[in-house]
Design a protein around this motif. Structure first.
Motif, short mmCIF file in Angstrom:
data_model
loop_
_atom_site.label_atom_id
_atom_site.label_comp_id
_atom_site.label_asym_id
_atom_site.label_seq_id
_atom_site.Cartn_x
_atom_site.Cartn_y
_atom_site.Cartn_z
N ALA A 1 0.85 -1.19 0.00
CA ALA A 1 0.00 0.00 0.00
C ALA A 1 0.88 1.24 0.00
CB ALA A 1 -0.92 0.02 1.21
N LEU A 2 0.38 2.29 -0.62
CA LEU A 2 1.12 3.56 -0.63
C LEU A 2 0.14 4.72 -0.56
CD1 LEU A 2 0.88 4.96 -3.72
CD2 LEU A 2 2.34 3.01 -4.27
N ALA A 3 0.65 5.84 -0.11
CA ALA A 3 -0.11 7.08 -0.06
C ALA A 3 0.82 8.22 -0.44
CB ALA A 3 -0.69 7.31 1.34
N MET A 4 0.31 9.14 -1.22
CA MET A 4 1.14 10.28 -1.63
C MET A 4 0.29 11.53 -1.76
SD MET A 4 1.95 9.24 -5.58
CE MET A 4 0.69 9.32 -6.87
N THR A 5 0.90 12.65 -1.42
CA THR A 5 0.22 13.93 -1.49
C THR A 5 1.26 15.03 -1.59
OG1 THR A 5 -1.35 15.40 -0.37
CG2 THR A 5 0.16 14.17 1.02
N GLY A 6 0.84 16.18 -2.03
CA GLY A 6 1.77 17.30 -2.14
C GLY A 6 2.13 17.61 -3.57
N LEU A 7 3.31 18.19 -3.76
CA LEU A 7 3.76 18.62 -5.07
C LEU A 7 4.47 17.51 -5.81
CD1 LEU A 7 5.09 22.23 -4.33
CD2 LEU A 7 2.81 21.52 -5.09
N ARG A 8 4.38 17.55 -7.13
CA ARG A 8 5.01 16.55 -7.98
C ARG A 8 6.54 16.67 -7.92
NH1 ARG A 8 2.59 17.09 -13.57
NH2 ARG A 8 0.84 16.14 -12.46
N ALA A 9 7.04 17.88 -7.80
CA ALA A 9 8.48 18.13 -7.75
C ALA A 9 8.77 19.17 -6.68
CB ALA A 9 8.99 18.60 -9.11
N PRO A 10 9.98 19.24 -6.15
CA PRO A 10 10.31 20.24 -5.13
C PRO A 10 10.05 21.66 -5.62
CG PRO A 10 12.04 18.58 -5.27
CD PRO A 10 11.12 18.34 -6.42
N ARG A 11 9.70 22.52 -4.69
CA ARG A 11 9.44 23.92 -5.05
C ARG A 11 10.68 24.57 -5.64
NH1 ARG A 11 6.62 22.61 -0.61
NH2 ARG A 11 4.45 23.24 -0.47
N HIS A 12 10.45 25.42 -6.63
CA HIS A 12 11.55 26.15 -7.26
C HIS A 12 11.02 27.47 -7.79
CE1 HIS A 12 14.91 26.98 -10.07
NE2 HIS A 12 15.60 26.31 -9.18
N TRP A 13 11.87 28.51 -7.74
CA TRP A 13 11.41 29.84 -8.14
C TRP A 13 11.08 29.93 -9.62
CZ3 TRP A 13 14.21 32.05 -11.99
CH2 TRP A 13 15.49 31.57 -12.20
N SER A 14 11.61 29.01 -10.44
CA SER A 14 11.47 29.14 -11.89
C SER A 14 10.10 28.71 -12.41
CB SER A 14 12.55 28.32 -12.59
OG SER A 14 12.40 26.94 -12.31
N GLN A 15 9.33 27.97 -11.61
CA GLN A 15 8.04 27.51 -12.09
C GLN A 15 7.12 27.20 -10.91
OE1 GLN A 15 8.78 23.94 -14.31
NE2 GLN A 15 9.66 22.85 -12.61
N PRO A 16 5.82 27.38 -11.10
CA PRO A 16 4.90 27.07 -10.01
C PRO A 16 4.83 25.56 -9.75
CG PRO A 16 3.69 27.59 -12.03
CD PRO A 16 5.13 27.89 -12.30
N GLY A 17 4.62 25.21 -8.51
CA GLY A 17 4.54 23.79 -8.18
C GLY A 17 3.22 23.19 -8.60
N LYS A 18 3.26 21.98 -9.16
CA LYS A 18 2.05 21.27 -9.57
C LYS A 18 1.79 20.11 -8.62
CE LYS A 18 2.44 22.38 -14.50
NZ LYS A 18 2.52 21.82 -15.88
N PRO A 19 0.59 20.01 -8.06
CA PRO A 19 0.29 18.92 -7.13
C PRO A 19 0.17 17.58 -7.85
CG PRO A 19 -1.68 20.22 -7.52
CD PRO A 19 -0.55 20.95 -8.21
N LEU A 20 0.41 16.52 -7.11
CA LEU A 20 0.23 15.17 -7.64
C LEU A 20 -1.23 14.96 -8.02
CD1 LEU A 20 2.32 13.36 -4.89
CD2 LEU A 20 2.97 13.51 -7.31
N ASP A 21 -1.45 14.19 -9.09
CA ASP A 21 -2.82 13.93 -9.53
C ASP A 21 -3.00 12.46 -9.87
OD1 ASP A 21 -1.61 13.56 -12.01
OD2 ASP A 21 -2.19 15.54 -12.76
N PHE A 22 -4.15 12.15 -10.45
CA PHE A 22 -4.49 10.76 -10.77
C PHE A 22 -3.46 10.11 -11.69
CE2 PHE A 22 -6.46 7.73 -13.70
CZ PHE A 22 -6.97 6.80 -12.82
N TRP A 23 -2.93 10.88 -12.63
CA TRP A 23 -2.01 10.30 -13.61
C TRP A 23 -0.66 9.96 -12.98
CZ3 TRP A 23 -4.89 8.65 -17.21
CH2 TRP A 23 -6.05 9.36 -17.54
N ASP A 24 -0.29 10.69 -11.93
CA ASP A 24 0.92 10.30 -11.19
C ASP A 24 0.70 8.97 -10.49
OD1 ASP A 24 2.68 12.72 -11.54
OD2 ASP A 24 0.95 13.70 -10.62
#
Length: 307
Positions: free
Chosen positions: A99-122
């Motif tokens: 079993a696994l659980a995940m939440t939060g951003l797809r990649a670490p925060r960075h000033w160059s681009q807005p963070g995208k949250p994990l979704d169904f396709w991840d």
């Protein structure tokens, strides 16, 4: 002495998930009464009076604990045993699951681009990675889990598999009431699968196919289908009737909107053809397509978009 195939399988899955950024949990198998079927004769406490029937509740409690400490990005997994009542009063049945659980951003925060949250396709991507490691298949196996009390009906799914295939499971987005989450928390995505018996055993050999040396020929088919027909069923017919030259079938676009008859949608399939020892000619591919298109019209009433 060779390692037990089950241990080899579990270590392989651990390495895969750690490589995807997950941390492993090892939690006790005890649970409250509403989360278990098998009661303990001498429980430690009321909250640990039964043996768990699922890994997800304990996993989600650890996600909550991270939330309460201000941790927004969480990726956890556990490989453990669950317990069910035995048949006809027999001893409890055990099953090894992941079993696994995940939440939060797809990649670490960075000033160059807005963070995208994990979704169904991840989540589906992780499931496909696990399936590949287990020698299983995902495409055509996901069915909506509309009545699962723990999963959001919009994004919940069951693995629709036969018992002979040796694996099953469920996953999706946790219902808003399933996790005590602060307002800033993103959606929590979960997955729980039973682990099939390892496929490779002593005495068996693995077969390898050489890397193709001939170029592929790709053709796209945009078909207008009635909504009652599933795209995966069309893909299955293409794969089955495409012959030896058809190497792969995939869906790359779905369109619903103007310029289409009511109750229909356009689904675009990419077909990859290849001959292992020679270069294909266009007329050979055309012959296959000229045979497949009428067949799809006969079986599904499909029309080529634009005709």
């Amino acid at each position: 002495v060779p390692d037990d195939p089950r241990f080899v399988q579990e270590e392989s899955l651990r390495s895969l998930l750690v490589g995807l950024g997950f941390f492993e949990l090892q939690t006790p198998a005890f649970s409250p009464a509403h989360e278990g079927e098998v009661g303990l004769a001498n429980p430690i406490s009321v909250e640990e009076s039964h043996l768990r029937t699922s890994l997800l509740p304990g996993l989600l409690r650890r996600v909550e604990r991270n939330f309460h400490r201000g941790v927004r990005d969480v990726r956890l997994f556990e490989i453990g045993t669950v317990f069910m009542e035995g048949e006809d009063g027999g001893p409890p049945e055990e099953e090894t699951r992941l079993a696994l659980a995940m939440t939060g951003l797809r990649a670490p925060r960075h000033w160059s681009q807005p963070g995208k949250p994990l979704d169904f396709w991840d989540l589906k991507g992780v499931l496909e990675e696990l399936a590949d490691g287990l020698g299983q298949r995902v495409e055509g196996k996901l069915e909506p889990a509309e009545e699962d009390p723990e999963l959001d009906p919009r994004w919940g799914f069951n693995l629709d598999t036969d018992l002979e295939e040796g694996w099953s499971g469920r996953g999706g987005m946790v219902r808003s009431s399933g996790v005590d989450a602060p307002p800033w928390a993103h959606a929590v995505w979960t997955l729980e699968i039973s682990l099939p018996d390892p496929q490779l055993r002593r005495g068996e050999t693995m077969a390898f196919e050489p890397i193709p040396t001939q170029p592929p020929v790709e053709r796209d088919l945009a078909l207008v289908l009635h909504r009652r027909h599933r795209a995966r069923d069309v893909a299955a017919v293409l794969a089955e009737e495409g012959g030896d030259l058809l190497e792969d079938v995939s869906i790359f676009d779905v369109y619903e909107g103007e310029n289409l008859p009511q109750g229909t949608r356009s689904v675009a399939f990419r077909l990859v053809f290849r001959a292992p020892e020679r270069t294909l000619k266009d007329r050979e591919v055309d012959e296959v397509l000229n045979r497949l298109v009428p067949l799809l019209k006969e079986v599904f009433g499909a029309e080529l978009r634009g005709d």
